[in-house]
Motif scaffolding. Sequence first.
Motif, PDB file in Angstrom:
ATOM      1  N   ASP A 276      37.119  10.726  31.354  1.00 16.25           N
ATOM      2  CA  ASP A 276      35.656  10.793  31.398  1.00 16.25           C
ATOM      3  C   ASP A 276      35.040  10.902  29.998  1.00 16.25           C
ATOM      4  O   ASP A 276      35.705  11.296  29.040  1.00 16.25           O
ATOM      5  CB  ASP A 276      35.211  12.033  32.192  1.00 16.25           C
ATOM      6  CG  ASP A 276      35.554  11.916  33.670  1.00 16.25           C
ATOM      7  OD1 ASP A 276      36.061  10.869  34.091  1.00 16.25           O
ATOM      8  OD2 ASP A 276      35.321  12.898  34.389  1.00 16.25           O
ATOM      9  N   ILE A 277      33.780  10.577  29.929  1.00 14.47           N
ATOM     10  CA  ILE A 277      32.991  10.825  28.726  1.00 14.47           C
ATOM     11  C   ILE A 277      31.935  11.862  29.102  1.00 14.47           C
ATOM     12  O   ILE A 277      31.301  11.743  30.148  1.00 14.47           O
ATOM     13  CB  ILE A 277      32.302   9.536  28.235  1.00 14.47           C
ATOM     14  CG1 ILE A 277      33.343   8.429  28.000  1.00 14.47           C
ATOM     15  CG2 ILE A 277      31.486   9.803  26.972  1.00 14.47           C
ATOM     16  CD1 ILE A 277      32.716   7.067  27.739  1.00 14.47           C
ATOM     17  N   ALA A 278      31.767  12.871  28.258  1.00 18.58           N
ATOM     18  CA  ALA A 278      30.761  13.897  28.541  1.00 18.58           C
ATOM     19  C   ALA A 278      29.703  13.877  27.445  1.00 18.58           C
ATOM     20  O   ALA A 278      30.017  13.780  26.250  1.00 18.58           O
ATOM     21  CB  ALA A 278      31.406  15.271  28.611  1.00 18.58           C
ATOM     22  N   ILE A 279      28.456  13.947  27.863  1.00 18.02           N
ATOM     23  CA  ILE A 279      27.342  14.002  26.920  1.00 18.02           C
ATOM     24  C   ILE A 279      26.650  15.337  27.125  1.00 18.02           C
ATOM     25  O   ILE A 279      25.850  15.491  28.051  1.00 18.02           O
ATOM     26  CB  ILE A 279      26.360  12.830  27.151  1.00 18.02           C
ATOM     27  CG1 ILE A 279      27.103  11.499  27.016  1.00 18.02           C
ATOM     28  CG2 ILE A 279      25.182  12.923  26.194  1.00 18.02           C
ATOM     29  CD1 ILE A 279      26.223  10.276  27.234  1.00 18.02           C
ATOM     30  N   PRO A 280      26.997  16.341  26.306  1.00 19.83           N
ATOM     31  CA  PRO A 280      26.440  17.676  26.556  1.00 19.83           C
ATOM     32  C   PRO A 280      24.948  17.735  26.236  1.00 19.83           C
ATOM     33  O   PRO A 280      24.472  17.093  25.312  1.00 19.83           O
ATOM     34  CB  PRO A 280      27.232  18.564  25.594  1.00 19.83           C
ATOM     35  CG  PRO A 280      27.659  17.644  24.499  1.00 19.83           C
ATOM     36  CD  PRO A 280      27.876  16.296  25.147  1.00 19.83           C
ATOM     37  N   LYS A 281      24.253  18.510  27.029  1.00 17.94           N
ATOM     38  CA  LYS A 281      22.847  18.788  26.740  1.00 17.94           C
ATOM     39  C   LYS A 281      22.802  19.747  25.561  1.00 17.94           C
ATOM     40  O   LYS A 281      23.439  20.803  25.582  1.00 17.94           O
ATOM     41  CB  LYS A 281      22.205  19.437  27.959  1.00 17.94           C
ATOM     42  CG  LYS A 281      20.778  19.892  27.761  1.00 17.94           C
ATOM     43  CD  LYS A 281      19.846  18.712  27.624  1.00 17.94           C
ATOM     44  CE  LYS A 281      18.418  19.147  27.359  1.00 17.94           C
ATOM     45  NZ  LYS A 281      17.554  17.966  27.135  1.00 17.94           N
TER      46      LYS A 281
ATOM     47  N   MET C 238      20.530  12.232  39.089  1.00 19.16           N
ATOM     48  CA  MET C 238      20.141  10.828  39.097  1.00 19.16           C
ATOM     49  C   MET C 238      21.323  10.025  38.560  1.00 19.16           C
ATOM     50  O   MET C 238      22.096  10.502  37.737  1.00 19.16           O
ATOM     51  CB  MET C 238      18.905  10.626  38.216  1.00 19.16           C
ATOM     52  CG  MET C 238      17.741  11.520  38.645  1.00 19.16           C
ATOM     53  SD  MET C 238      16.213  11.198  37.732  1.00 19.16           S
ATOM     54  CE  MET C 238      15.155  12.469  38.439  1.00 19.16           C
ATOM     55  N   LYS C 251      26.560   6.376  35.018  1.00 21.92           N
ATOM     56  CA  LYS C 251      26.146   7.581  34.315  1.00 21.92           C
ATOM     57  C   LYS C 251      25.476   8.513  35.305  1.00 21.92           C
ATOM     58  O   LYS C 251      24.567   8.111  36.023  1.00 21.92           O
ATOM     59  CB  LYS C 251      25.141   7.255  33.206  1.00 21.92           C
ATOM     60  CG  LYS C 251      25.749   6.580  31.999  1.00 21.92           C
ATOM     61  CD  LYS C 251      24.711   6.494  30.875  1.00 21.92           C
ATOM     62  CE  LYS C 251      25.326   5.905  29.622  1.00 21.92           C
ATOM     63  NZ  LYS C 251      24.325   5.742  28.558  1.00 21.92           N
ATOM     64  N   TYR C 253      23.263  11.757  35.653  1.00 14.73           N
ATOM     65  CA  TYR C 253      22.355  12.610  34.891  1.00 14.73           C
ATOM     66  C   TYR C 253      22.061  13.885  35.661  1.00 14.73           C
ATOM     67  O   TYR C 253      21.586  13.817  36.797  1.00 14.73           O
ATOM     68  CB  TYR C 253      21.013  11.897  34.656  1.00 14.73           C
ATOM     69  CG  TYR C 253      21.098  10.682  33.796  1.00 14.73           C
ATOM     70  CD1 TYR C 253      21.540   9.470  34.312  1.00 14.73           C
ATOM     71  CD2 TYR C 253      20.712  10.720  32.460  1.00 14.73           C
ATOM     72  CE1 TYR C 253      21.609   8.337  33.519  1.00 14.73           C
ATOM     73  CE2 TYR C 253      20.779   9.585  31.651  1.00 14.73           C
ATOM     74  CZ  TYR C 253      21.232   8.401  32.194  1.00 14.73           C
ATOM     75  OH  TYR C 253      21.304   7.279  31.410  1.00 14.73           O
ATOM     76  N   LYS C 255      19.599  15.772  36.031  1.00 17.06           N
ATOM     77  CA  LYS C 255      18.168  15.780  35.737  1.00 17.06           C
ATOM     78  C   LYS C 255      17.371  15.903  37.021  1.00 17.06           C
ATOM     79  O   LYS C 255      17.775  15.371  38.056  1.00 17.06           O
ATOM     80  CB  LYS C 255      17.757  14.456  35.075  1.00 17.06           C
ATOM     81  CG  LYS C 255      18.108  14.338  33.626  1.00 17.06           C
ATOM     82  CD  LYS C 255      17.369  13.165  32.999  1.00 17.06           C
ATOM     83  CE  LYS C 255      17.534  13.166  31.492  1.00 17.06           C
ATOM     84  NZ  LYS C 255      16.821  12.045  30.852  1.00 17.06           N
ATOM     85  N   GLY C 275      19.967  18.320  31.972  1.00 26.19           N
ATOM     86  CA  GLY C 275      21.241  18.878  31.532  1.00 26.19           C
ATOM     87  C   GLY C 275      22.185  17.817  31.004  1.00 26.19           C
ATOM     88  O   GLY C 275      21.766  16.818  30.427  1.00 26.19           O
ATOM     89  N   ASP C 276      23.467  18.030  31.198  1.00 24.31           N
ATOM     90  CA  ASP C 276      24.476  17.109  30.677  1.00 24.31           C
ATOM     91  C   ASP C 276      24.417  15.743  31.369  1.00 24.31           C
ATOM     92  O   ASP C 276      23.879  15.604  32.455  1.00 24.31           O
ATOM     93  CB  ASP C 276      25.877  17.687  30.919  1.00 24.31           C
ATOM     94  CG  ASP C 276      26.125  18.935  30.082  1.00 24.31           C
ATOM     95  OD1 ASP C 276      25.244  19.316  29.293  1.00 24.31           O
ATOM     96  OD2 ASP C 276      27.207  19.532  30.230  1.00 24.31           O
ATOM     97  N   ILE C 277      25.000  14.782  30.705  1.00 25.68           N
ATOM     98  CA  ILE C 277      25.222  13.468  31.305  1.00 25.68           C
ATOM     99  C   ILE C 277      26.736  13.289  31.415  1.00 25.68           C
ATOM    100  O   ILE C 277      27.458  13.579  30.459  1.00 25.68           O
ATOM    101  CB  ILE C 277      24.630  12.343  30.425  1.00 25.68           C
ATOM    102  CG1 ILE C 277      23.148  12.600  30.176  1.00 25.68           C
ATOM    103  CG2 ILE C 277      24.859  10.981  31.062  1.00 25.68           C
ATOM    104  CD1 ILE C 277      22.532  11.656  29.137  1.00 25.68           C
ATOM    105  N   ALA C 278      27.201  12.837  32.567  1.00 19.81           N
ATOM    106  CA  ALA C 278      28.639  12.623  32.751  1.00 19.81           C
ATOM    107  C   ALA C 278      28.900  11.145  32.996  1.00 19.81           C
ATOM    108  O   ALA C 278      28.174  10.493  33.745  1.00 19.81           O
ATOM    109  CB  ALA C 278      29.148  13.448  33.928  1.00 19.81           C
TER     110      ALA C 278
ATOM    111  N   LEU D 155      11.042  10.677  32.931  1.00 16.29           N
ATOM    112  CA  LEU D 155      11.056  11.919  33.692  1.00 16.29           C
ATOM    113  C   LEU D 155      10.025  12.855  33.084  1.00 16.29           C
ATOM    114  O   LEU D 155      10.113  13.217  31.907  1.00 16.29           O
ATOM    115  CB  LEU D 155      12.444  12.566  33.650  1.00 16.29           C
ATOM    116  CG  LEU D 155      12.609  13.780  34.565  1.00 16.29           C
ATOM    117  CD1 LEU D 155      12.424  13.397  36.021  1.00 16.29           C
ATOM    118  CD2 LEU D 155      13.973  14.420  34.383  1.00 16.29           C
ATOM    119  N   PRO D 224      15.643   8.820  35.472  1.00 17.36           N
ATOM    120  CA  PRO D 224      16.516   9.447  34.469  1.00 17.36           C
ATOM    121  C   PRO D 224      16.271   8.952  33.040  1.00 17.36           C
ATOM    122  O   PRO D 224      16.576   9.657  32.087  1.00 17.36           O
ATOM    123  CB  PRO D 224      17.919   9.057  34.938  1.00 17.36           C
ATOM    124  CG  PRO D 224      17.737   7.860  35.806  1.00 17.36           C
ATOM    125  CD  PRO D 224      16.404   8.030  36.456  1.00 17.36           C
TER     126      PRO D 224
END
Lengths: 337, 337, 337, 337
Positions: A276-281, C238, C251, C253, C255, C275-278, D155, D224
């Motif tokens: 996975d790829i994670a994009i942290p807030k 989302m 992706k 979200y 959100k 928050g984070d995006i996975a 959003l 999103p």
Amino acid sequence: MNRTRIGLIGFGYWGPNLARNFHALPGCDLAAICDASEARRQKAESIYRSTRTFASYEAMLASDIDAVAIATPARSHFPLARAALQAGKHVFVEKPLAMSVAEAETLVELAERLGRVLMVGHVFEYNPAIRHMKTLLDGDAIGDLYYLYSTRVNLGRVQSDINALWSIAPHDVSILLYLLGRMPVSVTARGARYLNGNVEDVVFFTLDFAGGVLAHVHASWLDPSKVRRMTVVGSKKMIVYDDLAAEGKVKVYDKGVVKARDAQYGEYQYRLHSGDIAIPKLPLLEPLRIECQDFVDAIAHGRRPHADGYNGLRVVKVLEAAQQSLREHSRPVAIEQ
Amino acid sequence: MNRTRIGLIGFGYWGPNLARNFHALPGCDLAAICDASEARRQKAESIYRSTRTFASYEAMLASDIDAVAIATPARSHFPLARAALQAGKHVFVEKPLAMSVAEAETLVELAERLGRVLMVGHVFEYNPAIRHMKTLLDGDAIGDLYYLYSTRVNLGRVQSDINALWSIAPHDVSILLYLLGRMPVSVTARGARYLNGNVEDVVFFTLDFAGGVLAHVHASWLDPSKVRRMTVVGSKKMIVYDDLAAEGKVKVYDKGVVKARDAQYGEYQYRLHSGDIAIPKLPLLEPLRIECQDFVDAIAHGRRPHADGYNGLRVVKVLEAAQQSLREHSRPVAIEQ
Amino acid sequence: MNRTRIGLIGFGYWGPNLARNFHALPGCDLAAICDASEARRQKAESIYRSTRTFASYEAMLASDIDAVAIATPARSHFPLARAALQAGKHVFVEKPLAMSVAEAETLVELAERLGRVLMVGHVFEYNPAIRHMKTLLDGDAIGDLYYLYSTRVNLGRVQSDINALWSIAPHDVSILLYLLGRMPVSVTARGARYLNGNVEDVVFFTLDFAGGVLAHVHASWLDPSKVRRMTVVGSKKMIVYDDLAAEGKVKVYDKGVVKARDAQYGEYQYRLHSGDIAIPKLPLLEPLRIECQDFVDAIAHGRRPHADGYNGLRVVKVLEAAQQSLREHSRPVAIEQ
Amino acid sequence: MNRTRIGLIGFGYWGPNLARNFHALPGCDLAAICDASEARRQKAESIYRSTRTFASYEAMLASDIDAVAIATPARSHFPLARAALQAGKHVFVEKPLAMSVAEAETLVELAERLGRVLMVGHVFEYNPAIRHMKTLLDGDAIGDLYYLYSTRVNLGRVQSDINALWSIAPHDVSILLYLLGRMPVSVTARGARYLNGNVEDVVFFTLDFAGGVLAHVHASWLDPSKVRRMTVVGSKKMIVYDDLAAEGKVKVYDKGVVKARDAQYGEYQYRLHSGDIAIPKLPLLEPLRIECQDFVDAIAHGRRPHADGYNGLRVVKVLEAAQQSLREHSRPVAIEQ
């Protein structure tokens, strides 16, 4: 407690950003602004009506300010910071702290001796994205750290008295030393001069850290695209930090290469793992605001700021060694630990 | 005229692409495929039912083929190409042509002496995007050429017997020599070994060309993202070639820096010029197809292919010098002209 | 067990993809290919040397094949599928299953009566990205489902006998019915004819599902960019599915919008949560391969495939209603449940 | 000539942007700011120390200002604008001009009768990107105009008293009427309410223009991603305007579909033409600055501003018709010319 009275020297490209932040912070007053240009002083006055302006920094230093923020061309950082310290002021200097190790050491010693706060504007060390990356690097998240590389290029902000190494790359060096928490062992550097025979418009340099970790930096003001990107490669995870990404400045890739015996041929082979790829807030904090706050708080509480004089000195040590390698066509130059 | 009978050695990662193209071209027959692996031979047979397969290259060379295409691990390029030339065959070798200048020279001389075509798989020199860039560089479009840099990284295709310089960067060197039309004067290189103590997984190197032109290359098989991008910076225009761009692999930026007297302060200043961006439509041709056609045509008409043995030798000269600099921690190594 | 002998009708745009997959699957033989064009038959023969070709589908249906795959223009799906079923063959039809509900029902009934497999090429229902989204929608991951919208546009594959609704949008309708697991209540549609007075080059339509869920689709073959993107908006999360994304087709979200009392003014306000995006790692499976496998397995085990005739019929019901709304300038048309 | 004294009503989300611009423009003074919130008045006072603040708009209208700028919630636009005109002031109203055609007509008539400037904040009509597109559409550059579609989603900025049609889509309608230079014939609209039972969070609507030109708009505050993109499809060229593009907001594609006889089969076929892409350099002007300047100049020279009351009225006519279609489940609603 009294509010710290801050005087700003330099109201050109970056100074207005410092002014805006020191003006907005609760614990200090933007008491004075000094700039040799009358037009700039007028501009400052129109925005900050209760701030006094000065054409001469000596006059400003003689006034009742407590601290000085310096946002002038790099070559003037040292004389101005020295004068301010000698006048008993706390000092914040934009990066780089000075143009040589000798200068930087003089400032650090002066601040120590006089008991004044000395801070350098390594703003990325206050950036939530970089701080998040540091927590990942300090923990076990990425496995063994292999290497890092950073690209900081764009078109413009061309300098004629300092090169791209001293103008642009202090950010990269500051980030790298912060993330790794140690000094590199040596540096090799290349660059070239195009616009102006005197200074390099583009530089490439490589820092060698103990344990085989390599960090490569590309800095230039002569590029079609604006790029501010750093990649961190570890054995278990990899990180890309893109300061200009519309969505997610930091991406954490669950990627790596594992050595495994091939089922068909019986040999050891490298197999890529890709998860996975994670994009942290990240917190929505303005790094410059946190940086200015750190200066004000350090003065108020008599403590060191994070980006203190020693921090600034370390970055200058790396830059000076890189400059020497640049001059000697990439000869490896050792860096004092 | 008879159709050239081609025998392919190596049906692993890249060989199948050559097979597909030689099979499809009108002027030649894919007469034979040689691979030591039985599984691969079976795969080849299932696709090319009228193509003969061989487990031994000596046996294939003894058969009635006219030409040999070699798509095997880099270290075997030289012995296989030499054997094929000695057997009187025309030879196409994947990049790099050989693993040393001495080897490459031997092949070039052998081909000259025996009157056989010797060609190397520098496929990007047949790429419409690179060819378009060359027309821009050869004309006056970009003004003075300042510098170029190339990034060719991804995760995977890890090698254990050759490093990223010899595995990945031959493409960059070939493109750079082609675009500039001359040899670099010297090279400096850095790199690091992580997965395997023997070979560099990541390399950075800089080519110095006469006239101050610098070309920097970053090659790695240990990166979270796949990047194939080259930037060309000229005094009047700048070009970005992104081989993976969804829309427009080549972007031409009407951008530059001009020296101009500042109206307000009377000093000379650098001012950035930024105009339109053009994304030229490129012909939809498969570079590999054009490359294979060039080999077949060179044989048919008794002429040199574009990527001939001398071309392959020049690239090996640069790689060997870079390898030496890599070994000596970025000492500048001169390159024979 | 014997391998299913498959005959393919249509070797134009899409047929070669089916041929390639049925040829490669272990449980079946690509026994026959039928195309009225001699050039296409020759092309098929050159690739699949042991596959028999036919100029007439009647002749192919009379041969000893077990199943038929139909990849011809949409208007011929019904007569060909009917003839194939009547000849006792199992049938795979490219989308749409037929051009009317009456036609589709006839096929479904025929397949039931004759005990033959009837399948439709709704390939996205076999796509790992769509299947991952379905698991998210079926669980509680996204909260309440609000709405979805899909854009499927590009330049080309212009049709002159069927419009963009029947040519492009069957994919979107199939995906939407699959994700939601139920039929819409009604549909409104708009579109316009530019190239050809007879068929719409661009259509916009909206499906209304019970519970207020809305799904909007934009389909066109007259667009500067190729886009295949679907957005799912839920109360808690989302999702964006971009089939052409270089890195991460799906992706997720974290959100949403939450209603909260404002601290300062005491009123209820909407506050966005972000928050984070996975970006989940998806299995690297070719959807078309899984789809073809499902057909072959359904035949072998006497079971229904996932995208069976009823599935195809449901999509045609929606398309027919949308076509009616299109004809009547977006009058809402109810859809039989 | 005296500088126009401007009073601003509303210092919440958008008002501060108007304040900043009117403050900076040479031909006017930001004389007064009115807001019911004490916190906002204090904030205004801290920035604009010589600007008088008011808690009541009646009091501000009674002061010696010449003109009023209104940046309040949409439902208050009409009563405030009417009161300001009746008090003899020139009036700038944020979009939409009013919440009904009747209201908008009343304002237009009042302004005419009293000889006052009435302007609406259709800021995109002052945007260099949109203006460049208009020159392309007005010339022969794109051939016949086929259709346009616009996506304006993000959003946040959730409203509870007006829907996304009235809150977000006025921009799209204003742009479309400006680009096409004529009114649509009719409109169909769909939408849905999720957060709040009263107003649509998402709307889709289609404008029909004479000659078969279609314009579709998707507006939502529940998405999103932030998207501000419009695509224009012509017979010879196509344009994509992406307001958030990092590099080149306007892309002009030399793309189209041409009808041509197929060489092989002799039938007429559609063939896609795909040439260069051009990204024009646009002037670096802030649209809001030009807009504010237009208001100030119109007052000074007694002329109409570009975005005058009639312009605002036309947009309201379209919105009101779309609202009616929305209420009646996409029934086509004719628009008065």
